[in-house]
Design a protein around this motif. Structure first.
Motif, PDB file in Angstrom:
ATOM      1  N   GLY A  46       0.789  -1.239   0.000  1.00 20.50           N
ATOM      2  CA  GLY A  46       0.000   0.000   0.000  1.00 20.50           C
ATOM      3  C   GLY A  46       0.816   1.282   0.000  1.00 20.50           C
ATOM      4  N   GLN A 196       0.928   6.453   2.116  1.00 19.31           N
ATOM      5  CA  GLN A 196       0.522   5.083   2.427  1.00 19.31           C
ATOM      6  C   GLN A 196      -0.998   4.969   2.383  1.00 19.31           C
ATOM      7  OE1 GLN A 196       2.360   4.271   6.215  1.00 19.31           O
ATOM      8  NE2 GLN A 196       0.855   5.460   7.342  1.00 19.31           N
ATOM      9  N   SER A 198      -4.440   2.760   3.336  1.00 14.71           N
ATOM     10  CA  SER A 198      -4.849   1.855   4.412  1.00 14.71           C
ATOM     11  C   SER A 198      -5.617   0.632   3.915  1.00 14.71           C
ATOM     12  CB  SER A 198      -5.707   2.610   5.428  1.00 14.71           C
ATOM     13  OG  SER A 198      -6.847   3.116   4.764  1.00 14.71           O
ATOM     14  N   ASN A 199      -5.905   0.580   2.617  1.00 15.92           N
ATOM     15  CA  ASN A 199      -6.566  -0.590   2.045  1.00 15.92           C
ATOM     16  C   ASN A 199      -6.377  -0.515   0.519  1.00 15.92           C
ATOM     17  OD1 ASN A 199      -8.314  -2.525   1.042  1.00 15.92           O
ATOM     18  ND2 ASN A 199      -9.853  -2.185   2.642  1.00 15.92           N
ATOM     19  N   HIS A 277      -2.550 -10.449   8.216  1.00 17.32           N
ATOM     20  CA  HIS A 277      -2.981  -9.349   9.097  1.00 17.32           C
ATOM     21  C   HIS A 277      -3.035  -9.812  10.552  1.00 17.32           C
ATOM     22  CE1 HIS A 277      -5.029  -7.986   5.257  1.00 17.32           C
ATOM     23  NE2 HIS A 277      -4.268  -6.970   5.583  1.00 17.32           N
ATOM     24  N   SER A 289       3.905   2.989   7.958  1.00 17.84           N
ATOM     25  CA  SER A 289       4.434   1.678   7.600  1.00 17.84           C
ATOM     26  C   SER A 289       5.891   1.636   8.036  1.00 17.84           C
ATOM     27  CB  SER A 289       4.348   1.470   6.094  1.00 17.84           C
ATOM     28  OG  SER A 289       3.009   1.254   5.722  1.00 17.84           O
ATOM     29  N   MET A 302      -3.143  -1.161   8.352  1.00 17.84           N
ATOM     30  CA  MET A 302      -4.214  -1.291   7.359  1.00 17.84           C
ATOM     31  C   MET A 302      -5.572  -1.312   8.068  1.00 17.84           C
ATOM     32  SD  MET A 302      -2.988  -1.721   4.220  1.00 17.84           S
ATOM     33  CE  MET A 302      -1.318  -1.770   3.598  1.00 17.84           C
ATOM     34  N   GLN A 303      -6.620  -1.107   7.297  1.00 17.81           N
ATOM     35  CA  GLN A 303      -7.972  -1.203   7.863  1.00 17.81           C
ATOM     36  C   GLN A 303      -8.215  -2.583   8.451  1.00 17.81           C
ATOM     37  OE1 GLN A 303     -10.604  -0.182   4.648  1.00 17.81           O
ATOM     38  NE2 GLN A 303     -10.419   2.016   5.038  1.00 17.81           N
ATOM     39  N   GLN A 304      -7.640  -3.606   7.813  1.00 18.84           N
ATOM     40  CA  GLN A 304      -7.885  -4.993   8.256  1.00 18.84           C
ATOM     41  C   GLN A 304      -7.068  -5.353   9.487  1.00 18.84           C
ATOM     42  OE1 GLN A 304      -6.910  -4.041   5.153  1.00 18.84           O
ATOM     43  NE2 GLN A 304      -7.837  -5.298   3.564  1.00 18.84           N
ATOM     44  N   ARG A 307      -0.695  -5.235   8.658  1.00 17.51           N
ATOM     45  CA  ARG A 307      -0.383  -6.140   7.538  1.00 17.51           C
ATOM     46  C   ARG A 307       1.135  -6.342   7.472  1.00 17.51           C
ATOM     47  NH1 ARG A 307      -2.593  -5.211   1.418  1.00 17.51           N
ATOM     48  NH2 ARG A 307      -4.552  -5.646   2.497  1.00 17.51           N
TER      49      ARG A 307
END
Ligand code: FAD
Length: 416
Positions: A46, A196, A198-199, A277, A289, A302-304, A307
């Motif tokens: 990302g 960066q 985020s998804n 993740h 990051s 990341m949103q998830q 990562r």
């Protein structure tokens, strides 16, 4: 159904091409076997890398080769099956990695990279995707004094090209990332004008939605074959045939499968990467990051979740996942941040589409009219999608070019 342009492949590259063409009044169909941004453009780290003015050459120094050959390193691994199948491309890769060749390649490469953030910005604004993007850079962390010294010298030199950075002590790094444990590191470089996301998959989807809002069409279907016809091209999918005046192949690491039957044999090869993740908690939240340069992995907010993405694994596209590299990397990642709970049980894997001279193919196919190629963006296709989109639109509409395309010519290998 007849279109002005069909773009095969809805990764970051194909979606950006479709967006630019539709914006300039072509009637475009974006065709992919999966929803936009579901493959490599989903699983990457990302980063929109304004600082990425250096390519990734094949290790040529004896010490580097000795380091990589035992196949136990965290940053790069290989499988003999892939080395054998892609040996011709790898030999070329080795040749193009000679210092003088790399210098020339980087001169050409930077003509793309210098546009990356500006070009993403146009699309981010049109897509209303601001919430997915942070513009405060990423952190390149070093464990070895010698390599850090060289990286700092190179960073200073890169200022001439408009790349911004700050050199950080461990205390300064800790102020930016209070949750990190940086034992074993000696310093870092903050690349402050890189971005960066985020998804990454969601950004491609947002670009695809913006394309649809301009009346572009997206169809989910697998392309089986492409054939020239009297007026242009026929695209045969699992379910039907589509017809088009102009055809763009932007199918990332799968591109060769579609063009080989037409007599094209480009030295495209895959470089796999993995991600997993981990649930974000108060104890492991990070703002940027973090890249461990010595162990070769990225930890991205990341949103998830957090990562963790790995470096390069030279393996076949169809090979089963080999989690050795990811496991080795996780050992070091867990020393930096508490990563206690996985989000999904199975790690993701995807392939970077690589060319031996480390430059993408962008431009006319060469042997057929109205056929265009845009693939092979290697380690930076997420960064370079939008500028590629602009160039392909200018080529198809016969406009003056923002970037000279000769260095990215599809036939450069047969001419060499
Ligand atoms: C671990 C990892 C980390 C990375 N980190 C970064 C990073 O931080 N920044 C960066 O710039 N780059 C990064 N990259 C590289 C980047 O992800 C790739 O260069 C980029 O995603 C390639 O985009 P693409 O559109 O060419 O290919 P893809 O995203 O793979 O898209 C190709 C599309 O073609 C479709 N397709 C293929 N065959 C067919 C067919 N027959 N019919 C229909 N559709 C088809 C596929 O479904 C796919 O959607 C990373 C890569 C990896 C693996």
């Amino acid at each position: 159904m007849r279109y002005k342009v069909i773009v095969v492949g809805a990764g970051m590259v194909g979606t950006s091409i479709a967006w630019h063409l539709q914006k300039h009044n072509s009637q475009v169909l974006l065709l992919d076997k999966r929803p936009p941004g579901s493959e490599t453009s989903y699983g990457n780290a990302g980063l929109i890398q304004r600082e990425a003015i250096h390519v990734h050459p094949f290790p040529r120094h004896l010490t580097e080769l000795i380091r990589v050959l035992p196949n136990q390193k965290t940053d790069i691994r290989y499988h003999w099956s892939a080395v054998l199948r892609h040996h011709q491309a790898l030999l070329k890769y080795w040749q193009f990695s000679a210092p003088a060749a790399v210098q020339q390649i980087e001169e050409e490469w930077k003509t793309l990279i210098e546009h990356c953030t500006n070009e993403h910005q146009h699309m981010i604004a049109a897509a209303g995707a601001e919430a997915l993007v942070r513009r405060d850079g990423w952190l390149e962390m070093h464990r070895s004094k010698d390599k850090f010294g060289m990286a700092v010298a190179a960073a200073k030199k890169s200022q001439e090209q408009g790349i911004e950075h700050q050199v950080l002590t461990i205390d300064a790094l800790k102020r930016l990332e209070p949750n990190g444990n940086f034992d074993g590191f000696i310093g870092a470089i903050h690349w402050s004008n890189s971005w960066q996301v985020s998804n990454p998959g969601a950004l491609v989807k947002a670009y695809a939605k913006s394309f649809q809002q301009m009346n572009g069409s997206v169809v989910e279907d697998t392309v089986k074959a492409i054939k020239p016809d009297s007026d242009g091209w026929q695209v045969i999918t699992d379910q039907q045939s589509f017809y088009t005046d102009e055809l763009v192949i932007a199918a990332g690491p799968w591109s060769n499968q579609l063009i080989k039957p037409l007599g094209y044999d480009l030295p495209l090869f895959p470089m796999r990467g993995y991600h997993q993740h981990f649930k974000t908690t108060v104890q492991n939240t990070i703002n940027h990051s973090l890249v461990d340069m010595d162990k070769g992995f990225v930890m991205g907010p990341m949103q998830q979740g957090i990562r963790i993405t790995t470096g390069a694994e030279m393996t076949l596209m169809e090979a089963p996942k080999d989690l050795g590299q990811l496991q080795a990397v996780l050992h070091f990642a867990k020393q930096i941040l508490p990563l206690n709970e996985v989000v999904e049980q199975e790690a993701w894997a995807g392939s970077r589409p690589c060319m031996p001279d480390m430059k993408p193919v962008i431009g006319a196919a060469g042997k057929h009219d109205h056929l265009w190629f845009a693939f092979g963006h290697g380690h930076q296709g997420f960064t370079l999608g939008p500028i590629t989109g602009r160039i392909v639109e200018e080529l198809i509409h016969n406009k003056p070019l923002t970037v000279a395309v000769e260095p990215f010519d599809a036939n450069r290998f047969s001419k060499a």
